[in-house]
Write a protein that holds these residues in place. Sequence first.
Motif, PDB file in Angstrom:
ATOM      1  N   ILE A   1     -62.115 -30.729   1.142  1.00 32.76           N
ATOM      2  CA  ILE A   1     -62.962 -31.924   1.214  1.00 32.76           C
ATOM      3  C   ILE A   1     -62.113 -33.180   1.110  1.00 32.76           C
ATOM      4  N   CYS A   2     -61.149 -33.199   0.209  1.00 36.88           N
ATOM      5  CA  CYS A   2     -60.292 -34.390   0.062  1.00 36.88           C
ATOM      6  C   CYS A   2     -59.516 -34.664   1.344  1.00 36.88           C
ATOM      7  N   TYR A   3     -59.019 -33.612   1.984  1.00 36.64           N
ATOM      8  CA  TYR A   3     -58.319 -33.771   3.263  1.00 36.64           C
ATOM      9  C   TYR A   3     -59.253 -34.360   4.318  1.00 36.64           C
ATOM     10  N   ARG A   4     -60.476 -33.828   4.396  1.00 33.28           N
ATOM     11  CA  ARG A   4     -61.426 -34.302   5.411  1.00 33.28           C
ATOM     12  C   ARG A   4     -61.852 -35.750   5.125  1.00 33.28           C
ATOM     13  N   LEU A   5     -62.017 -36.108   3.854  1.00 29.58           N
ATOM     14  CA  LEU A   5     -62.362 -37.486   3.507  1.00 29.58           C
ATOM     15  C   LEU A   5     -61.284 -38.452   3.993  1.00 29.58           C
ATOM     16  N   LYS A   6     -60.030 -38.097   3.769  1.00 27.81           N
ATOM     17  CA  LYS A   6     -58.914 -38.945   4.189  1.00 27.81           C
ATOM     18  C   LYS A   6     -58.882 -39.077   5.710  1.00 27.81           C
ATOM     19  N   ARG A   7     -59.013 -37.946   6.399  1.00 20.12           N
ATOM     20  CA  ARG A   7     -58.964 -37.978   7.867  1.00 20.12           C
ATOM     21  C   ARG A   7     -60.122 -38.776   8.449  1.00 20.12           C
ATOM     22  N   MET A   8     -61.315 -38.553   7.948  1.00 22.69           N
ATOM     23  CA  MET A   8     -62.483 -39.233   8.499  1.00 22.69           C
ATOM     24  C   MET A   8     -62.413 -40.737   8.255  1.00 22.69           C
ATOM     25  N   LYS A   9     -61.929 -41.142   7.089  1.00 25.85           N
ATOM     26  CA  LYS A   9     -61.799 -42.572   6.822  1.00 25.85           C
ATOM     27  C   LYS A   9     -60.794 -43.198   7.779  1.00 25.85           C
TER      28      LYS A   9
END
Length: 200
Positions: A115-123
């Motif tokens: 989730i942390c990886y996806r949050l960073k990528r999406m932002k």
Amino acid sequence: MLKERLLQQPSTYEAEVKSYIMNYGAKRITGIIYYPGKEYEALMYIYRSDKSQYGDPLEAFASLWTNALVDTEEWHSYFEPTLEFGHDIFENFFKKDVRTYTYNDSTVEDMREYICYRLKRMKELVQKCRKREPLEIDDPICYPTVRGIYVNTVLVDETKFELVLPAQILAGVELSYDASWAGYKTLFLETEAEYIFFTE
């Protein structure tokens, strides 16, 4: 735990879940949608809610899942808090989703890291999109009018918004994993104070 309940025959939790679906709007739920505007990149949905509002994980899951469904289908003006509406959603959407769940083995650390990886990528994707398509108005914009990050369907300033996960996850289940090249996941997490539903 949630997995064990969902693996039972739907008839064993049907009445409960219909009631939870019908009453999801009475819960305080924060829904965050990442709409990056990049081709072949799915939208990302995260729903958080205080544990104190729920009797067990099934009630929390059904409520957060319903919030996600309403956002996905854009039913904000059409959802009816009636048993009949709850019945239709349970029969036509909830049972179908539950049948697709694969319950993959994954540690809570792996789920949090994902989730942390996806949050960073999406932002990052949203910020790139904003540079290409700057906003021209300051009025609140409701989902899904423009690309960006939405909190409870209202567009927020992506430069100021930061979603931070709790450091400790007590329990979690990876409900599904899309084994295609995209690898999208659906996760349900329990922290000390919250339930979190993540889906792509």
